[in-house]
Design a protein around this motif. Structure first.
Motif, PDB file in Angstrom:
ATOM      1  N   UNK A   1       0.839  -1.210   0.000  1.00 49.06           N
ATOM      2  CA  UNK A   1       0.000   0.000   0.000  1.00 49.06           C
ATOM      3  C   UNK A   1       0.873   1.259   0.000  1.00 49.06           C
ATOM      4  N   UNK A   2       1.934   1.246   0.799  1.00 50.49           N
ATOM      5  CA  UNK A   2       2.848   2.388   0.821  1.00 50.49           C
ATOM      6  C   UNK A   2       3.536   2.573  -0.530  1.00 50.49           C
ATOM      7  N   UNK A   3       3.942   1.472  -1.152  1.00 52.55           N
ATOM      8  CA  UNK A   3       4.605   1.552  -2.450  1.00 52.55           C
ATOM      9  C   UNK A   3       3.658   2.094  -3.520  1.00 52.55           C
ATOM     10  N   UNK A   4       2.390   1.785  -3.408  1.00 51.93           N
ATOM     11  CA  UNK A   4       1.410   2.353  -4.346  1.00 51.93           C
ATOM     12  C   UNK A   4       1.260   3.855  -4.121  1.00 51.93           C
TER      13      UNK A   4
ATOM     14  N   UNK B   1      12.575   5.188  -2.719  1.00 52.05           N
ATOM     15  CA  UNK B   1      13.538   4.082  -2.698  1.00 52.05           C
ATOM     16  C   UNK B   1      13.533   3.322  -1.371  1.00 52.05           C
ATOM     17  N   UNK B   2      13.285   4.009  -0.274  1.00 48.56           N
ATOM     18  CA  UNK B   2      13.245   3.315   1.020  1.00 48.56           C
ATOM     19  C   UNK B   2      12.031   2.399   1.115  1.00 48.56           C
ATOM     20  N   UNK B   3      10.901   2.888   0.683  1.00 51.80           N
ATOM     21  CA  UNK B   3       9.689   2.060   0.683  1.00 51.80           C
ATOM     22  C   UNK B   3       9.894   0.868  -0.249  1.00 51.80           C
ATOM     23  N   UNK B   4      10.460   1.123  -1.429  1.00 50.47           N
ATOM     24  CA  UNK B   4      10.709   0.048  -2.388  1.00 50.47           C
ATOM     25  C   UNK B   4      11.666  -0.993  -1.812  1.00 50.47           C
ATOM     26  N   UNK B   5      12.707  -0.538  -1.147  1.00 45.58           N
ATOM     27  CA  UNK B   5      13.679  -1.440  -0.528  1.00 45.58           C
ATOM     28  C   UNK B   5      13.000  -2.360   0.479  1.00 45.58           C
ATOM     29  N   UNK B   6      12.231  -1.799   1.376  1.00 42.47           N
ATOM     30  CA  UNK B   6      11.557  -2.600   2.402  1.00 42.47           C
ATOM     31  C   UNK B   6      10.502  -3.525   1.795  1.00 42.47           C
ATOM     32  N   UNK B   7       9.844  -3.055   0.755  1.00 43.21           N
ATOM     33  CA  UNK B   7       8.826  -3.872   0.095  1.00 43.21           C
ATOM     34  C   UNK B   7       9.476  -5.053  -0.618  1.00 43.21           C
ATOM     35  N   UNK B   8      10.606  -4.819  -1.244  1.00 37.95           N
ATOM     36  CA  UNK B   8      11.338  -5.912  -1.892  1.00 37.95           C
ATOM     37  C   UNK B   8      11.760  -6.950  -0.858  1.00 37.95           C
TER      38      UNK B   8
ATOM     39  N   UNK C   1      11.285  -8.297  -7.527  1.00 37.41           N
ATOM     40  CA  UNK C   1      12.161  -7.680  -8.531  1.00 37.41           C
ATOM     41  C   UNK C   1      11.821  -6.218  -8.809  1.00 37.41           C
ATOM     42  N   UNK C   2      10.582  -5.867  -9.162  1.00 42.25           N
ATOM     43  CA  UNK C   2      10.336  -4.454  -9.494  1.00 42.25           C
ATOM     44  C   UNK C   2      10.602  -3.511  -8.319  1.00 42.25           C
ATOM     45  N   UNK C   3      10.384  -3.986  -7.122  1.00 39.76           N
ATOM     46  CA  UNK C   3      10.672  -3.147  -5.948  1.00 39.76           C
ATOM     47  C   UNK C   3      12.178  -2.960  -5.779  1.00 39.76           C
ATOM     48  N   UNK C   4      12.947  -4.044  -5.971  1.00 39.68           N
ATOM     49  CA  UNK C   4      14.403  -3.906  -5.915  1.00 39.68           C
ATOM     50  C   UNK C   4      14.895  -2.940  -6.984  1.00 39.68           C
ATOM     51  N   UNK C   5      14.357  -3.050  -8.188  1.00 41.32           N
ATOM     52  CA  UNK C   5      14.781  -2.173  -9.281  1.00 41.32           C
ATOM     53  C   UNK C   5      14.519  -0.716  -8.914  1.00 41.32           C
ATOM     54  N   UNK C   6      13.345  -0.444  -8.359  1.00 36.91           N
ATOM     55  CA  UNK C   6      13.046   0.922  -7.917  1.00 36.91           C
ATOM     56  C   UNK C   6      14.000   1.349  -6.815  1.00 36.91           C
ATOM     57  N   UNK C   7      14.271   0.461  -5.885  1.00 41.36           N
ATOM     58  CA  UNK C   7      15.129   0.801  -4.741  1.00 41.36           C
ATOM     59  C   UNK C   7      16.525   1.223  -5.162  1.00 41.36           C
ATOM     60  N   UNK C   8      17.056   0.589  -6.200  1.00 42.76           N
ATOM     61  CA  UNK C   8      18.438   0.887  -6.597  1.00 42.76           C
ATOM     62  C   UNK C   8      18.520   1.856  -7.770  1.00 42.76           C
ATOM     63  N   UNK C   9      17.385   2.335  -8.243  1.00 42.43           N
ATOM     64  CA  UNK C   9      17.375   3.170  -9.445  1.00 42.43           C
ATOM     65  C   UNK C   9      17.662   4.642  -9.183  1.00 42.43           C
ATOM     66  N   UNK C  10      17.641   5.054  -7.930  1.00 47.05           N
ATOM     67  CA  UNK C  10      17.858   6.464  -7.606  1.00 47.05           C
ATOM     68  C   UNK C  10      18.581   6.560  -6.271  1.00 47.05           C
ATOM     69  N   UNK C  11      19.213   7.698  -6.016  1.00 46.87           N
ATOM     70  CA  UNK C  11      19.868   7.874  -4.712  1.00 46.87           C
ATOM     71  C   UNK C  11      18.835   7.944  -3.590  1.00 46.87           C
ATOM     72  N   UNK C  12      19.312   7.755  -2.382  1.00 45.33           N
ATOM     73  CA  UNK C  12      18.429   7.913  -1.233  1.00 45.33           C
ATOM     74  C   UNK C  12      18.559   6.823  -0.191  1.00 45.33           C
ATOM     75  N   UNK C  13      19.112   5.682  -0.560  1.00 44.78           N
ATOM     76  CA  UNK C  13      19.300   4.613   0.417  1.00 44.78           C
ATOM     77  C   UNK C  13      20.630   4.809   1.145  1.00 44.78           C
TER      78      UNK C  13
END
Length: 171
Positions: free
Chosen positions: A36-39, A45-52, A65-77
């Motif tokens: 729900x948070x990822x939506x 990237x933090x939400x995507x990381x935790x969701x992955x 996979x798509x959550x990991x891709x989002x997590x690593x696609x931009x700075x912020x982690x």
């Protein structure tokens, strides 16, 4: 208080609650909250990381996979979370039989985090999967020689280091 600050505070609170649930073993509940948070925050990237991670923990690799891709696609982690997300993505690609993507991801991750022995270990496994087993074995021998505290392994460190340079060499 601005709406943006309020929204950010709510996001942080929900993210902490979801992580807490995951850490307490309530992974499915955490997954529901995180999806729900990822939506709501699709580029976070933090939400995507935790969701992955929660998907991975539940054995839902393809969904991770798509959550990991989002997590690593931009700075912020944080560096730790970025390295973990890259390892998770590469390992997940490998588990799904997407070996070339695993190698590419893990090779880049090892270049970005050259001291991360977990990344190197997973990279070695992925190398095996693409027919580069000798290179993977040499990497694992290097890791074993340089990181093992086992006295029996330590006594063979010079030999292991030599074999790691060229596994097929004879002396």
């Amino acid at each position: 208080m601005s709406t943006e600050t309020s929204t950010s505070g709510e996001r942080d609170q929900q993210l902490r609650a979801a992580v807490r649930l995951r850490e307490q073993g309530q992974r499915e509940e955490a997954r529901e909250m995180l999806v729900a948070l990822a939506e709501q925050y699709p580029d976070d990237v933090e939400v995507a990381c935790q969701t992955a991670w929660v998907h991975d923990a539940l054995g839902l690799e393809a969904e991770a996979v798509p959550y990991y891709v989002t997590a690593v696609s931009a700075p912020g982690l944080s560096p730790e979370d970025r390295a973990g997300s890259l390892l998770g993505l590469g390992s997940t690609y490998r588990a799904l039989g997407r070996y070339a993507e695993a190698v590419a991801t893990l090779e880049a991750a090892c270049a970005e985090f050259p001291e991360d022995t977990a990344l190197q270990t997973f990279f070695a496994m992925a190398l095996h999967n693409v027919g580069r087993g000798k290179e993977g074995m040499e990497l694992l021998l290097t890791l074993l020689a340089t990181t093992s505290s086992d006295p029996q392994i330590a006594s063979y460190r010079p030999a292991l280091e030599e074999y790691a340079k060229d596994l097929d060499a004879t002396f």
